[in-house]
Design a protein around this motif. Structure first.
Motif: not given
Length: 265
Positions: A157, A228, A239-245
């Motif tokens: 991540a 993130g 897995m910080p999906w919001g920050d990755l998005g």
């Protein structure tokens, strides 16, 4: 030039040695990446921005209780933000300034006329950024461990966050360098660096800002990258999906805009 001749059933034919022509594409990209990295590391002002400033900030705020970073050790909060700052300083600020002046002095115009394709030149610049970031992260990690840092979370991540953050900041840096004059790029890149250092959650937690400001600041690439990394390294998130998005969105928009609006002259 020396010539050699070979004789066959149909007579003599001449061949030239060495053969004229461009080197293999991979070798050209590697050679340009090495050159870009050497120039970056020899530039005192950029070295100050990309290596020394993040290091000093980590040592100062990690060893002296100046800012309230919440529960836990200050270094556990600060290190992810400083890692994000290092990525921004290299991929955005340093690359924007260097590329802007290369464009002004006609370096990019001449390189564009060489056998090295334009996309390969940008690939070499990206490789140089990644090499510099590896050196930065290694140095900052050693210092953070010396200050008592205790990281957690998934290394995959962290790697994904760093790669997307690099792509996002590279696109924005190239967009600025390819559309503004060199002097304007120098001023704007340094101003953005300072503003995001203060308001991007690097040193000062975002929850210290008013609620209305938090919703806006949280959408910035530096905020997404620092938050993130903090979620993973400090709180052990998978897995910080919001920050990755958010980072992926900035990467797509920045790189697409840079590819469309970048002026080589």
């Amino acid at each position: 030039m020396t010539t050699t001749s070979t004789t066959g059933s149909t007579g003599a034919t001449g061949t030239y040695a060495p053969r004229p022509g461009a080197a293999p594409l991979g070798r050209m990209i590697a050679a340009q990446a090495v050159l870009e990295t050497k120039m970056l590391l020899r530039n005192g002002e950029q070295l100050l921005l990309t290596v020394i400033i993040p290091t000093l900030l980590l040592v100062l705020f990690g060893s002296v209780d100046i800012i309230d970073t919440g529960a836990g050790e200050a270094v556990d909060f600060l290190t992810p933000g400083i890692l994000a700052l290092a990525v921004m300083s290299t991929a955005f600020t340093g690359q924007a300034i260097a590329t802007g002046f290369e464009r002004r002095y006609g370096v990019l115009k001449r390189l564009a006329a060489s056998p090295l394709p334009r996309w390969a030149l940008m690939t070499a610049k990206t490789a140089s950024v990644l090499v510099t970031e590896v050196l930065q992260i290694a140095l900052l990690t050693v210092i953070a461990f010396a200050l008592g840092w205790s990281p957690h979370g998934n290394p995959a991540a962290v790697l994904l966050l760093l790669v997307l953050g690099t792509a996002a900041f590279s696109g924005l840096g190239l967009l600025m360098a390819g559309t503004l004059k060199a002097e304007a790029t120098l001023a704007a890149a340094n101003l953005v660096f300072l503003l995001l250092l203060v308001g991007g959650g690097v040193i000062v937690p975002l929850d210290r800002f008013p609620d209305a400001a938090q919703s806006v600041l949280g959408l910035l690439p530096i905020s997404a990258l620092s938050d993130g990394l903090r979620d993973v390294l400090q709180h052990g998130a998978a897995m910080p999906w919001g920050d990755l998005g958010i980072l992926a969105g900035w990467a797509v928009v920045g790189l697409a805009a840079a590819g469309k609006f970048f002026r080589w002259e």
